[in-house]
Structures are given as C-alpha cells and as structure tokens.
Design a protein around this motif. Structure first.
Motif, PDB file in Angstrom:
ATOM      1  N   ILE A 135      48.367 -43.945 -41.513  1.00  0.00           N
ATOM      2  CA  ILE A 135      49.498 -43.695 -42.409  1.00  0.00           C
ATOM      3  C   ILE A 135      49.906 -42.220 -42.337  1.00  0.00           C
ATOM      4  CG2 ILE A 135      50.300 -43.834 -44.806  1.00  0.00           C
ATOM      5  CD1 ILE A 135      49.663 -46.562 -43.489  1.00  0.00           C
ATOM      6  N   ARG A 136      48.926 -41.349 -42.283  1.00  0.00           N
ATOM      7  CA  ARG A 136      49.211 -39.917 -42.167  1.00  0.00           C
ATOM      8  C   ARG A 136      49.919 -39.617 -40.844  1.00  0.00           C
ATOM      9  NH1 ARG A 136      44.315 -37.500 -43.613  1.00  0.00           N
ATOM     10  NH2 ARG A 136      44.987 -37.799 -45.745  1.00  0.00           N
TER      11      ARG A 136
ATOM     12  N   ALA B 115      55.649 -42.711 -34.531  1.00  0.00           N
ATOM     13  CA  ALA B 115      55.643 -43.327 -35.858  1.00  0.00           C
ATOM     14  C   ALA B 115      55.890 -44.830 -35.745  1.00  0.00           C
ATOM     15  CB  ALA B 115      56.698 -42.681 -36.753  1.00  0.00           C
TER      16      ALA B 115
ATOM     17  N   GLN C  13      52.747 -46.588 -34.503  1.00  0.00           N
ATOM     18  CA  GLN C  13      51.763 -46.785 -35.576  1.00  0.00           C
ATOM     19  C   GLN C  13      52.166 -47.945 -36.481  1.00  0.00           C
ATOM     20  OE1 GLN C  13      48.767 -45.437 -36.214  1.00  0.00           O
ATOM     21  NE2 GLN C  13      48.889 -44.281 -34.329  1.00  0.00           N
TER      22      GLN C  13
ATOM     23  N   ILE D  28      51.931 -41.598 -39.246  1.00  0.00           N
ATOM     24  CA  ILE D  28      53.320 -42.027 -39.406  1.00  0.00           C
ATOM     25  C   ILE D  28      54.111 -40.946 -40.128  1.00  0.00           C
ATOM     26  CG2 ILE D  28      54.848 -43.687 -40.540  1.00  0.00           C
ATOM     27  CD1 ILE D  28      52.608 -45.783 -40.083  1.00  0.00           C
ATOM     28  N   GLU D  29      53.558 -40.466 -41.234  1.00  0.00           N
ATOM     29  CA  GLU D  29      54.242 -39.439 -42.023  1.00  0.00           C
ATOM     30  C   GLU D  29      54.492 -38.166 -41.207  1.00  0.00           C
ATOM     31  OE1 GLU D  29      53.589 -36.812 -46.076  1.00  0.00           O
ATOM     32  OE2 GLU D  29      51.864 -37.712 -45.072  1.00  0.00           O
ATOM     33  N   THR D  30      53.435 -37.676 -40.564  1.00  0.00           N
ATOM     34  CA  THR D  30      53.538 -36.431 -39.803  1.00  0.00           C
ATOM     35  C   THR D  30      54.550 -36.546 -38.670  1.00  0.00           C
ATOM     36  OG1 THR D  30      51.238 -35.937 -40.304  1.00  0.00           O
ATOM     37  CG2 THR D  30      52.231 -34.723 -38.485  1.00  0.00           C
ATOM     38  N   ASN D  31      54.459 -37.618 -37.904  1.00  0.00           N
ATOM     39  CA  ASN D  31      55.384 -37.795 -36.777  1.00  0.00           C
ATOM     40  C   ASN D  31      56.819 -37.971 -37.245  1.00  0.00           C
ATOM     41  OD1 ASN D  31      53.738 -37.621 -34.403  1.00  0.00           O
ATOM     42  ND2 ASN D  31      52.771 -39.509 -35.064  1.00  0.00           N
ATOM     43  N   PHE D  32      56.988 -38.700 -38.334  1.00  0.00           N
ATOM     44  CA  PHE D  32      58.338 -38.929 -38.842  1.00  0.00           C
ATOM     45  C   PHE D  32      58.965 -37.644 -39.361  1.00  0.00           C
ATOM     46  CE2 PHE D  32      61.516 -40.619 -41.835  1.00  0.00           C
ATOM     47  CZ  PHE D  32      62.189 -41.464 -40.968  1.00  0.00           C
ATOM     48  N   ILE D  33      58.185 -36.866 -40.102  1.00  0.00           N
ATOM     49  CA  ILE D  33      58.692 -35.602 -40.652  1.00  0.00           C
ATOM     50  C   ILE D  33      59.044 -34.627 -39.535  1.00  0.00           C
ATOM     51  CG2 ILE D  33      57.994 -33.540 -41.945  1.00  0.00           C
ATOM     52  CD1 ILE D  33      56.592 -35.430 -43.916  1.00  0.00           C
ATOM     53  N   GLU D  34      58.239 -34.608 -38.474  1.00  0.00           N
ATOM     54  CA  GLU D  34      58.488 -33.700 -37.352  1.00  0.00           C
ATOM     55  C   GLU D  34      59.577 -34.212 -36.413  1.00  0.00           C
ATOM     56  OE1 GLU D  34      54.702 -33.094 -35.499  1.00  0.00           O
ATOM     57  OE2 GLU D  34      53.922 -31.936 -37.195  1.00  0.00           O
TER      58      GLU D  34
ATOM     59  N   ASP E 118      44.256 -42.295 -41.874  1.00  0.00           N
ATOM     60  CA  ASP E 118      44.815 -41.561 -40.729  1.00  0.00           C
ATOM     61  C   ASP E 118      46.048 -42.215 -40.101  1.00  0.00           C
ATOM     62  OD1 ASP E 118      43.038 -39.499 -41.029  1.00  0.00           O
ATOM     63  OD2 ASP E 118      41.600 -40.291 -39.573  1.00  0.00           O
TER      64      ASP E 118
END
Length: 110
Positions: free
Chosen positions: A64-65, A79, A82, A67-73, A62
């Motif tokens: 890592i996910r 991010a 985290q 980080i990915e979600t916040n960064f993409i958005e 979670d």
C-alpha cells in the motif's frame, strides 16, 4: 512482462491455497468436534478471505505504501502493478471461497 504475470499468478495461487487449505483444516476440525463440516467450512471460507489476501501480498503495509509513494511521485505504472497484484490476490481468495461454498452446497441448486 513475464515477471509481472508470474507475480500475478503467484499472488492468485497463494491466496487461493490459503483459503482452500484453511477451510479443509477447518473441515477436519469440525469432524473431530462433531460439528457439521459443510457449515464450518463455508463459514471459515468467508472469514479467511481477507487473511488470504494479506498473506499473498506479503503480509505488511509495504504494498500500500508503494502505491502511495509511486502515485505521489507521478510513477503511475508501478502503482498500477501493485494494484493489479492486490486484485489478483483478491480474485484468488474469492475463487477459493466460491469453490468451497459450491462444494459445501453439494452441487444443489438452492
């Protein structure tokens, strides 16, 4: 801000404690099995670092996910938070491992 610092400190200390506790118990095991405790403890201290990191950040994918979600958005701040939690946990595990390595050397300069 206080919540962020509190979480960073918690992650640091949990990772530090996992390394310290795990290696101390490995030392007890070494004594019971007639092995050299310093060698066993130094070995376990290196092997357990990644597990200490995983335990400190929650033991799941979670973070890592997140980080990915916040960064993409485009939400960079969550991010970075985290990533800082992971860095704090890694630092705690590394400090614990370094402390054990230092203790197992007996303070010698070699």
């Amino acid at each position: 801000m206080a919540s962020f610092i509190s979480k960073c400190l918690l992650d640091f200390l949990v990772a530090f404690g996992v390394v310290l506790g795990g290696t101390m118990l490995a030392g007890i095991c070494a004594v019971l099995t007639l092995e050299p405790p310093a060698w066993r403890m130094a070995s376990v201290a290196e092997q357990i670092k990644i597990w200490a990191l995983v335990a400190a950040i929650g033991g799941t994918i979670d973070p890592i996910r997140a980080i990915e979600t916040n960064f993409i958005e485009g939400h960079i701040s969550p991010a970075i938070k985290q990533i800082m939690y992971i860095v704090c946990a890694f630092t705690g595990a590394h400090v614990g491992s370094t402390l054990i390595q230092w203790i197992c050397k007996g303070g010698s300069n070699g």
